[in-house]
Motif scaffolding. Structure first.
Motif, PDB file in Angstrom:
ATOM      1  N   LYS A  63      -7.079  72.037 116.223  1.00  0.00           N
ATOM      2  CA  LYS A  63      -7.268  73.415 116.697  1.00  0.00           C
ATOM      3  C   LYS A  63      -8.256  74.131 115.789  1.00  0.00           C
ATOM      4  CE  LYS A  63      -4.589  77.388 118.209  1.00  0.00           C
ATOM      5  NZ  LYS A  63      -3.242  77.949 118.358  1.00  0.00           N
TER       6      LYS A  63
ATOM      7  N   GLN B 205     -13.897  83.355 126.092  1.00  0.00           N
ATOM      8  CA  GLN B 205     -13.528  84.152 124.931  1.00  0.00           C
ATOM      9  C   GLN B 205     -14.640  85.068 124.419  1.00  0.00           C
ATOM     10  OE1 GLN B 205     -11.386  81.776 121.905  1.00  0.00           O
ATOM     11  NE2 GLN B 205     -11.340  80.130 123.414  1.00  0.00           N
TER      12      GLN B 205
ATOM     13  N   GLU C 169      -9.558  77.867 114.858  1.00  0.00           N
ATOM     14  CA  GLU C 169      -9.337  79.315 114.972  1.00  0.00           C
ATOM     15  C   GLU C 169     -10.274  80.017 114.013  1.00  0.00           C
ATOM     16  OE1 GLU C 169      -5.207  80.892 115.595  1.00  0.00           O
ATOM     17  OE2 GLU C 169      -4.691  78.891 114.831  1.00  0.00           O
ATOM     18  N   ARG C 170     -11.041  80.980 114.550  1.00  0.00           N
ATOM     19  CA  ARG C 170     -11.985  81.744 113.733  1.00  0.00           C
ATOM     20  C   ARG C 170     -11.948  83.203 114.169  1.00  0.00           C
ATOM     21  NH1 ARG C 170     -13.906  80.640 109.461  1.00  0.00           N
ATOM     22  NH2 ARG C 170     -16.001  81.352 109.853  1.00  0.00           N
ATOM     23  N   ARG C 171     -12.256  84.081 113.241  1.00  0.00           N
ATOM     24  CA  ARG C 171     -12.387  85.505 113.562  1.00  0.00           C
ATOM     25  C   ARG C 171     -13.844  85.903 113.730  1.00  0.00           C
ATOM     26  NH1 ARG C 171      -8.518  88.198 109.129  1.00  0.00           N
ATOM     27  NH2 ARG C 171     -10.153  87.264 107.881  1.00  0.00           N
TER      28      ARG C 171
ATOM     29  N   ASP D  97      -8.669  74.473 121.443  1.00  0.00           N
ATOM     30  CA  ASP D  97      -7.889  73.251 121.344  1.00  0.00           C
ATOM     31  C   ASP D  97      -8.888  72.103 121.306  1.00  0.00           C
ATOM     32  OD1 ASP D  97      -6.280  71.014 121.643  1.00  0.00           O
ATOM     33  OD2 ASP D  97      -5.605  71.537 123.665  1.00  0.00           O
TER      34      ASP D  97
ATOM     35  N   GLU E  69     -10.378  80.703 119.638  1.00  0.00           N
ATOM     36  CA  GLU E  69      -9.303  79.705 119.549  1.00  0.00           C
ATOM     37  C   GLU E  69      -9.681  78.556 120.456  1.00  0.00           C
ATOM     38  OE1 GLU E  69      -5.016  80.181 120.145  1.00  0.00           O
ATOM     39  OE2 GLU E  69      -5.254  82.130 119.152  1.00  0.00           O
TER      40      GLU E  69
END
Length: 196
Positions: free
Chosen positions: A171, A63, A173-175, A183, A181
């Motif tokens: 999970k 990512q 999730e961060r910007r 799991d 993302e």
């Protein structure tokens, strides 16, 4: 008790300096420098810890944006007397096969996966030192019922300290520092989880 080998004695009254670690081939792997003192990771690492670290590296590498690199077992020279080695780090630096350390301005994210012997250092000592050095993102990953839980922090520049940005189960999730993302439950095999 046996006498310490000569290489374990600091070369000066002020203790060890960060660059001294590059000249200690006798030191065990994962030797860190905290406040001028050598810290050895002597106890065996748990399989859970290794799986989580390996899978975090793999997941982040898929990512990470161009210009960033994900690594492990690399130290950060925070200052003259501090050179910790986080479990996972994301840096903005070109690959250099001979490199042994990064500077805080090159580090976008540090992740510590807590082990029984590292709880205090990860939650307090490194928490403060990474923030004071200006590292923008810090995650502490702990085990809860066999599964990873990520405590996520962002640097508050006005105070040079970390502010909580969330506790993630299942999970993450961060910007920031880039879209991520993960799991979390998938970081450990089902057979390694605690029974419900």
């Amino acid at each position: 008790m046996s006498e310490l080998p000569d290489w374990m004695y600091a070369p000066r009254d002020e203790g060890w300096f960060a660059d001294d670690l590059d000249h200690l081939p006798q030191a065990p792997r994962h030797t860190e420098l905290i406040d001028g003192a050598l810290v050895f990771m002597m106890s065996p690492q748990r399989w859970w810890h290794g799986d989580v670290v390996n899978d975090l590296v793999y997941t982040l590498r898929r990512q990470v944006p161009t210009g960033h690199r994900v690594g492990r077992e690399m130290s950060i020279k925070l200052d003259k007397w501090n050179r910790p080695e986080p479990d996972v780090l994301v840096v903005q630096a070109d690959f250099d096969p001979d490199r042994t350390q990064f500077t805080p301005d090159e580090v976008a994210l540090v992740v510590e996966v807590v082990s029984p012997e590292s709880v205090h250092r990860d939650r307090t000592v490194k928490f403060r030192k990474y923030a004071e050095a200006g590292i923008p993102h810090y995650w502490i990953v702990e085990e809860e019922d066999g599964l990873p839980v990520a405590h996520v922090f962002e640097l508050e520049h006005a105070t040079s300290s970390y502010a909580p940005a969330g506790i993630f189960r299942g999970k993450l999730e961060r910007r920031v520092p880039f879209p991520i993302e993960i799991d979390l439950d998938g970081l450990v095999p089902a057979s390694g989880r605690a029974a419900d």
